[in-house]
Design an enzyme around this catalytic site. Structure first.
Site, PDB file in Angstrom:
ATOM      1  N   ASN A 168      -5.174   6.054  -0.877  1.00  0.00           N
ATOM      2  CA  ASN A 168      -4.324   6.488   0.318  1.00  0.00           C
ATOM      3  C   ASN A 168      -3.803   7.862   0.074  1.00  0.00           C
ATOM      4  OD1 ASN A 168      -4.761   4.501   2.259  1.00  0.00           O
ATOM      5  ND2 ASN A 168      -3.067   3.253   1.308  1.00  0.00           N
ATOM      6  N   GLU A 180      -6.197  -1.379  -6.898  1.00  0.00           N
ATOM      7  CA  GLU A 180      -5.637  -0.318  -7.764  1.00  0.00           C
ATOM      8  C   GLU A 180      -4.238  -1.311  -8.534  1.00  0.00           C
ATOM      9  OE1 GLU A 180      -5.301   3.388  -5.379  1.00  0.00           O
ATOM     10  OE2 GLU A 180      -4.755   1.885  -4.103  1.00  0.00           O
ATOM     11  N   SER A 204       1.048  -1.171  -0.053  1.00  0.00           N
ATOM     12  CA  SER A 204      -0.250  -0.035  -0.062  1.00  0.00           C
ATOM     13  C   SER A 204       1.093   1.321   0.031  1.00  0.00           C
ATOM     14  CB  SER A 204      -0.918   0.091   1.295  1.00  0.00           C
ATOM     15  OG  SER A 204      -0.405  -0.052   2.426  1.00  0.00           O
ATOM     16  N   HIS A 216      -3.245  -3.579  -5.537  1.00  0.00           N
ATOM     17  CA  HIS A 216      -3.511  -3.152  -4.019  1.00  0.00           C
ATOM     18  C   HIS A 216      -5.035  -3.260  -4.047  1.00  0.00           C
ATOM     19  CE1 HIS A 216      -3.971   0.220  -0.874  1.00  0.00           C
ATOM     20  NE2 HIS A 216      -3.467  -0.776  -0.491  1.00  0.00           N
TER      21      HIS A 216
END
Lengths: 270, 244
Positions: free
Chosen positions: A177, A139, A106, A127
């Site tokens: 994120n 992702e 991540s 991800h």
């Protein structure tokens, strides 16, 4: 996350080898997956027979050599670059050169992780979101040397699992994120500055901005220690002040206020 | 039961007046300050605040028209309620209101505390809005209040990420919608806001605070400048544009 990702593949009909470093750990992994499926059966999401069929597709192993026949290997090991590079280097000697190596990192660079392999072209970031079986988004992150064919095979594979892949550049935090962590930090900073309270802000964020959950409620679920680790990793790479975890986070962690898992965070869970 | 005045001529004023009446309140509606408001204990003043002087004059006139104990809740979008009411007789019984209703949320009203003001007027306004089941949050009187100071950096970051080629607009919004559960992704949210209005809002906040996180990304201006006259407004996420 590993359990969830394994379930995604098993539920889609793939045979899965679940590998961990010891029998205890791999058995615990299987038990966790069984529990997850049982909760699904209790909810009426799938039948007990289906759950059994899914579990039957998963074979626990501890030897890396057992992964030789794999077409795809997904790593969800701790967020440590050395560990991940070493794993891929070891798998180079086990798997065919055409085997896809996927990393669920991540916060680390996919290109850096790929550098652990002699065949970086077959490495890509995938991800997943937590919990993986329930969240459609993945992702997909090509590293500097990832082959276009790898990206195509990867997105095709993920679509076959019922996932919605999005393509992101190999930059810290990718998309989710990258956008969310600084927003969380901004909310914490507003709280630190005494501008409002957790429950007031959570209500206003949901009602005003159309977000599904208040920031502080979500931080308590994720865990403040996890947030701190992710935030710091992104800050170390980006040097953007919004990514720095605010001082309140350290104070709360020192006081044992990690969130739901410790019974207290921004809210109490007694 | 108190009489409640609603001053304003737009849809928002009409809606509020209807809601109050539906909850059994005696409502006095007025296009502007006047003697009809003399008996009101609360007055909601909902005119546009783009012209600060006009808004201030409105408050001065209202000051003279209402009772010396009536509380005013004044709609603010760009101005400080402390500044607006400074030196006026109503300065110690005025509260700012800022509606925020974005992207599928039910909406919330930021209730703005006048600096160094007492708590009672705000609590009283809050109680009235609670009756209408309108969500409220108390905020300090500072540029951007609370929600914009949190939302705009996120939106700006997404816009800049698009310009930097992090992902396509569709994938950026999809990531927020599926990964974060946002009703609408950040780019589609800015499209709904309107690129021009959004850029203005962000610029104003940047100018007031000097905080770079509020500055509108340059790509917005480029998109607005290259839009041809008569062409449909430019959008960040063309994929969801048809839903606007």
């Amino acid at each position: 996350m590993g359990q969830g990702i394994a379930l995604c593949f098993a539920q889609a009909g793939h045979d899965v080898l679940l590998r961990d470093v010891s029998n205890e750990r791999v058995d615990a992994g299987l038990a966790g997956m069984r529990q997850f499926l049982e909760r699904g059966v209790a909810r009426g999401a799938l039948s007990a027979d289906d759950a059994e069929r899914v579990i039957a597709r998963i074979k626990p192993v501890t030897e890396l050599a057992a992964l030789a026949p794999c077409d795809v290997v997904v790593e969800a090991i701790p967020e440590d670059l050395d560990l991940k590079q070493a794993l891929f280097a070891a798998l180079d000697d086990v798997c065919a050169p055409t085997t896809l190596f996927h990393t669920n990192t991540s916060t680390l660079s996919v290109a850096s992780i790929a550098a652990g392999s002699r065949h970086p072209g077959r490495v890509a970031g995938t991800h997943f979101c937590n919990p993986a079986p329930l969240m459609r988004l993945v992702e997909v992150v090509p590293g500097l040397r990832t082959d276009p064919a790898t990206v195509e095979r990867t997105t095709g594979l993920l679509r076959g699992l019922g996932k919605t892949p999005v393509l992101a550049r190999d930059t810290p935090g990718f998309i989710v994120n990258f956008l969310w962590v600084p927003f969380e930090n901004d909310c914490i900073r507003a709280l630190e500055a005494g501008r409002s309270t957790p429950s007031e802000m959570d209500r206003a964020i949901k009602a005003g901005l159309g977000f599904p959950m208040g920031t502080f409620r979500l931080l308590d679920i994720v865990g403040l220690d996890v947030h701190r680790a992710v935030s710091l990793s992104l800050y170390d790479q980006l040097h953007d002040p919004r990514f720095a975890p605010p001082p309140l986070v350290d104070r709360m962690i020192s006081a044992g206020q990690l969130g739901r898992k410790s019974g207290e965070g921004f809210y109490s869970y007694a | 039961m108190h009489d409640i005045g609603v001053v304003g001529t737009d849809e928002m004023a009409a809606e509020l007046a209807d809601q109050l009446a539906a909850h059994g309140r005696k409502v006095v509606t007025a296009a502007g300050p006047g003697p009809s408001l003399a008996g009101c204990d609360f007055v909601f003043e909902l005119s546009d605040d783009t012209g600060r002087q006009a808004k201030r004059s409105m408050l001065e006139a209202l000051s003279g028209a209402i009772s010396p104990t009536a509380v005013i809740a004044v709609a603010v979008d760009r101005t400080s309620v402390t500044d607006l009411s400074a030196g006026l007789d109503v300065a110690n019984r005025i509260v700012g209101m800022h509606w925020v209703r974005r992207a599928g949320g039910g909406g919330v009203v930021e209730l703005v505390r006048v600096e160094h003001g007492a708590g009672e007027p705000l609590a009283a306004v809050r109680a009235v809005l609670d009756e209408l089941e309108i969500d409220t949050i108390e905020v300090n009187d500072r540029p951007g209040l609370l929600l914009d100071t949190l939302h705009l950096p996120l939106l700006n970051q997404a816009i800049q990420a698009l310009d930097d080629g992090l992902a396509t607009a569709e994938d950026l919004d999809l990531a927020a919608e599926l990964g974060l559960g946002h009703a609408v992704g950040p780019l589609a949210a800015v499209d709904r806001w309107g690129l021009g209005s959004y850029a203005e809002r962000a610029s104003a906040l940047f100018e007031e605070t000097g905080d770079a996180w509020f500055a509108p990304p340059p790509v917005l201006r480029r998109l607005l400048q290259t839009a041809r006259t008569g062409a449909p407004s430019p959008a960040l996420n063309e994929g969801t544009k048809h839903e606007l």
